[in-house]
Design a protein around this motif. Sequence first.
Motif, PDB file in Angstrom:
ATOM      1  N   TYR A 114       0.848  -1.195   0.000  1.00 36.29           N
ATOM      2  CA  TYR A 114       0.000   0.000   0.000  1.00 36.29           C
ATOM      3  C   TYR A 114       0.878   1.237   0.000  1.00 36.29           C
ATOM      4  O   TYR A 114       1.761   1.396   0.832  1.00 36.29           O
ATOM      5  N   SER A 115       0.612   2.150  -0.948  1.00 38.57           N
ATOM      6  CA  SER A 115       1.220   3.475  -0.940  1.00 38.57           C
ATOM      7  C   SER A 115       0.480   4.350  -1.936  1.00 38.57           C
ATOM      8  O   SER A 115       0.172   3.914  -3.046  1.00 38.57           O
ATOM      9  N   GLN A 116       0.213   5.571  -1.542  1.00 38.44           N
ATOM     10  CA  GLN A 116      -0.409   6.507  -2.472  1.00 38.44           C
ATOM     11  C   GLN A 116       0.639   7.289  -3.261  1.00 38.44           C
ATOM     12  O   GLN A 116       0.298   8.078  -4.130  1.00 38.44           O
ATOM     13  N   PHE A 117       1.928   7.029  -2.997  1.00 40.76           N
ATOM     14  CA  PHE A 117       3.002   7.783  -3.631  1.00 40.76           C
ATOM     15  C   PHE A 117       3.632   6.953  -4.746  1.00 40.76           C
ATOM     16  O   PHE A 117       4.821   6.602  -4.707  1.00 40.76           O
ATOM     17  N   GLY A 118       2.823   6.664  -5.742  1.00 42.59           N
ATOM     18  CA  GLY A 118       3.257   5.793  -6.821  1.00 42.59           C
ATOM     19  C   GLY A 118       4.467   6.299  -7.573  1.00 42.59           C
ATOM     20  O   GLY A 118       5.359   5.525  -7.940  1.00 42.59           O
ATOM     21  N   ARG A 119       4.519   7.586  -7.815  1.00 43.64           N
ATOM     22  CA  ARG A 119       5.647   8.137  -8.572  1.00 43.64           C
ATOM     23  C   ARG A 119       6.950   7.943  -7.811  1.00 43.64           C
ATOM     24  O   ARG A 119       8.004   7.713  -8.407  1.00 43.64           O
ATOM     25  N   ALA A 120       6.893   8.018  -6.481  1.00 42.67           N
ATOM     26  CA  ALA A 120       8.100   7.873  -5.671  1.00 42.67           C
ATOM     27  C   ALA A 120       8.615   6.444  -5.660  1.00 42.67           C
ATOM     28  O   ALA A 120       9.834   6.221  -5.661  1.00 42.67           O
ATOM     29  N   PHE A 121       7.732   5.452  -5.632  1.00 44.65           N
ATOM     30  CA  PHE A 121       8.219   4.071  -5.537  1.00 44.65           C
ATOM     31  C   PHE A 121       8.362   3.378  -6.883  1.00 44.65           C
ATOM     32  O   PHE A 121       9.185   2.460  -7.020  1.00 44.65           O
ATOM     33  N   MET A 122       7.587   3.776  -7.895  1.00 41.16           N
ATOM     34  CA  MET A 122       7.673   3.061  -9.159  1.00 41.16           C
ATOM     35  C   MET A 122       8.974   3.352  -9.904  1.00 41.16           C
ATOM     36  O   MET A 122       9.520   2.470 -10.571  1.00 41.16           O
ATOM     37  N   ALA A 123       9.495   4.564  -9.801  1.00 38.96           N
ATOM     38  CA  ALA A 123      10.725   4.887 -10.534  1.00 38.96           C
ATOM     39  C   ALA A 123      11.892   3.971 -10.132  1.00 38.96           C
ATOM     40  O   ALA A 123      12.556   3.404 -11.012  1.00 38.96           O
ATOM     41  N   PRO A 124      12.182   3.793  -8.836  1.00 40.30           N
ATOM     42  CA  PRO A 124      13.268   2.858  -8.475  1.00 40.30           C
ATOM     43  C   PRO A 124      12.983   1.420  -8.907  1.00 40.30           C
ATOM     44  O   PRO A 124      13.899   0.705  -9.329  1.00 40.30           O
ATOM     45  N   LEU A 125      11.722   0.993  -8.794  1.00 35.86           N
ATOM     46  CA  LEU A 125      11.386  -0.373  -9.198  1.00 35.86           C
ATOM     47  C   LEU A 125      11.550  -0.547 -10.699  1.00 35.86           C
ATOM     48  O   LEU A 125      12.096  -1.566 -11.171  1.00 35.86           O
ATOM     49  N   GLU A 126      11.102   0.418 -11.473  1.00 34.31           N
ATOM     50  CA  GLU A 126      11.223   0.330 -12.924  1.00 34.31           C
ATOM     51  C   GLU A 126      12.692   0.318 -13.348  1.00 34.31           C
ATOM     52  O   GLU A 126      13.075  -0.423 -14.272  1.00 34.31           O
ATOM     53  N   ALA A 127      13.512   1.131 -12.701  1.00 35.06           N
ATOM     54  CA  ALA A 127      14.939   1.169 -13.048  1.00 35.06           C
ATOM     55  C   ALA A 127      15.601  -0.187 -12.829  1.00 35.06           C
ATOM     56  O   ALA A 127      16.526  -0.564 -13.560  1.00 35.06           O
ATOM     57  N   ALA A 128      15.112  -0.925 -11.808  1.00 38.65           N
ATOM     58  CA  ALA A 128      15.681  -2.239 -11.499  1.00 38.65           C
ATOM     59  C   ALA A 128      14.906  -3.384 -12.154  1.00 38.65           C
ATOM     60  O   ALA A 128      15.313  -4.544 -12.025  1.00 38.65           O
ATOM     61  N   GLY A 129      13.801  -3.070 -12.819  1.00 38.18           N
ATOM     62  CA  GLY A 129      13.003  -4.105 -13.477  1.00 38.18           C
ATOM     63  C   GLY A 129      12.217  -4.978 -12.527  1.00 38.18           C
ATOM     64  O   GLY A 129      11.905  -6.133 -12.842  1.00 38.18           O
ATOM     65  N   ILE A 130      11.870  -4.446 -11.364  1.00 35.56           N
ATOM     66  CA  ILE A 130      11.153  -5.227 -10.347  1.00 35.56           C
ATOM     67  C   ILE A 130       9.640  -5.041 -10.506  1.00 35.56           C
ATOM     68  O   ILE A 130       9.152  -3.911 -10.441  1.00 35.56           O
ATOM     69  N   PRO A 131       8.876  -6.117 -10.692  1.00 35.46           N
ATOM     70  CA  PRO A 131       7.419  -5.980 -10.833  1.00 35.46           C
ATOM     71  C   PRO A 131       6.736  -5.648  -9.510  1.00 35.46           C
ATOM     72  O   PRO A 131       7.195  -6.053  -8.435  1.00 35.46           O
ATOM     73  N   TYR A 132       5.630  -4.913  -9.620  1.00 33.06           N
ATOM     74  CA  TYR A 132       4.805  -4.523  -8.474  1.00 33.06           C
ATOM     75  C   TYR A 132       3.488  -5.281  -8.611  1.00 33.06           C
ATOM     76  O   TYR A 132       2.642  -4.958  -9.449  1.00 33.06           O
ATOM     77  N   ILE A 133       3.313  -6.316  -7.792  1.00 35.08           N
ATOM     78  CA  ILE A 133       2.191  -7.248  -7.954  1.00 35.08           C
ATOM     79  C   ILE A 133       1.139  -7.006  -6.882  1.00 35.08           C
ATOM     80  O   ILE A 133       1.418  -7.087  -5.686  1.00 35.08           O
ATOM     81  N   GLY A 134      -0.065  -6.710  -7.323  1.00 35.45           N
ATOM     82  CA  GLY A 134      -1.183  -6.633  -6.391  1.00 35.45           C
ATOM     83  C   GLY A 134      -1.068  -5.538  -5.375  1.00 35.45           C
ATOM     84  O   GLY A 134      -1.349  -5.751  -4.187  1.00 35.45           O
ATOM     85  N   GLY A 135      -0.677  -4.343  -5.799  1.00 34.24           N
ATOM     86  CA  GLY A 135      -0.743  -3.201  -4.896  1.00 34.24           C
ATOM     87  C   GLY A 135      -2.189  -2.919  -4.506  1.00 34.24           C
ATOM     88  O   GLY A 135      -3.128  -3.399  -5.149  1.00 34.24           O
ATOM     89  N   TYR A 136      -2.367  -2.137  -3.474  1.00 37.76           N
ATOM     90  CA  TYR A 136      -3.721  -1.889  -2.966  1.00 37.76           C
ATOM     91  C   TYR A 136      -4.606  -1.179  -3.988  1.00 37.76           C
ATOM     92  O   TYR A 136      -5.825  -1.318  -3.966  1.00 37.76           O
ATOM     93  N   GLY A 137      -3.993  -0.411  -4.887  1.00 38.30           N
ATOM     94  CA  GLY A 137      -4.780   0.263  -5.911  1.00 38.30           C
ATOM     95  C   GLY A 137      -5.116   1.699  -5.592  1.00 38.30           C
ATOM     96  O   GLY A 137      -6.081   2.234  -6.137  1.00 38.30           O
ATOM     97  N   ILE A 138      -4.310   2.339  -4.754  1.00 41.19           N
ATOM     98  CA  ILE A 138      -4.617   3.696  -4.325  1.00 41.19           C
ATOM     99  C   ILE A 138      -3.917   4.747  -5.167  1.00 41.19           C
ATOM    100  O   ILE A 138      -4.322   5.910  -5.209  1.00 41.19           O
TER     101      ILE A 138
END
Length: 423
Positions: A114-138
């Motif tokens: 769960y996080s409402q700060f998608g821009r903050a967490f997706m950038a590091p994950l995308e840079a490393a190629g890590i999938p984000y599975i089943g986030g809360y959807g906020i």
Amino acid sequence: MTGRRLSPLLAYVTAAAAGASLLTGCGALPGTTGGGSREPVTVMTWAPEQTRATNMPGMPAMAQAYARWVNAGGGIDGHELRVLTCNEQNTNAGAAACARRAVHEGAVAVVGSYSQFGRAFMAPLEAAGIPYIGGYGISEDEFTSSLSYPVNGGQASLVAGHGMQLAANCRTVSLVRPDTIAGDKLPDLLNSGLRKDGHSGAVDIPAVEDAAEYTASARRARTKAGTEDGCVTAVLGERTQTFFDSFRRLPDEGGDDAGAGTVRISSVLGSVGQPLIDRSGGARGPFEGAYVTGWYPDAGDRAWEPMKKVIREHAFADNRVDPADAGVQTTWIAYTVLRQVVESLDSDSVSALRISHALDQGAEIDTGGLTPPLRWRYDDLLGARGFPRIVNHEVTFQVVRRGRLVAQRPGFVDVGETVLTAP
């Protein structure tokens, strides 16, 4: 020693030591498919805890219980499941820090978080190629990033579906929602559902997300809704309880002891759920008769029994894990996705790239009736503006009766067309 034979005693001791080294590596014999030991699978689950706004401690707690359960049975297809948890703190900095830690510690996926700060967490994950599975959807990024695999339709489906639910029951509607970037999208989504049945739309009432009381917002919401088939809906996350506490304490302008008069209240799952209803007095509390839109079947549905069994056996003393909590439920479904995709790989090693590739190529996930079958091929995506990654656009209509959230109507309601038409 060359050419000498070991004595029988020395040979026995050597063999025993070799067996012991296998057992002490991870606490169990590793999987042996393909002739080699299977590597552990490391994932992360994050959520805010002990903050002034929304808290979701049940999500990392459910992840840990899931790991205990699956590892007790030999892991996922022979892989030990290692779950890292992180307090996202409801801040940009906290979300980014959790994502960077996931990268640093070699997580192959972030699951059920769960996080409402998608821009903050997706950038590091995308840079490393890590999938984000089943986030809360906020957060919006959960429905735009090509490395995000949502298991529900997020706030978009809930709020659009809630509009459809209210249109049939309310003459006028007041919407109280956070005065945030994410909250700014909610009026259009609610109105897309309301107007599907010819409703004129809701009165938009932005409110501070972490306020200590909401008397002014509550008074305005009741006044705008009126008392003739009027409805007040609040979508404020954990502060929804605070809002309705203020709402029910309003003096009744007509002299009725009912306080808030005959206005019907409503919300969406995540802002109102069974734990909140129980804490607020159950059948005698303010939520009796409230309309609630959810992503999944009500907590009494038999489809939740496998999850409840895991909670009873592996989280029985952890009061953070409530099977009626939407965050706990989402985490269970997210780990169901992880388990099935890892099993589909049938490999001694599992990487972030292999997981995302399998999901992109059409791995289909059976959640046992908790959602429709989930698949994330291009053709499966809803493609709604702002939410293109939605693949599950079904919701459930529920109502509070005798203090329990129960189905208002059986089965799922498809809100995909409504989400597509939202501005």
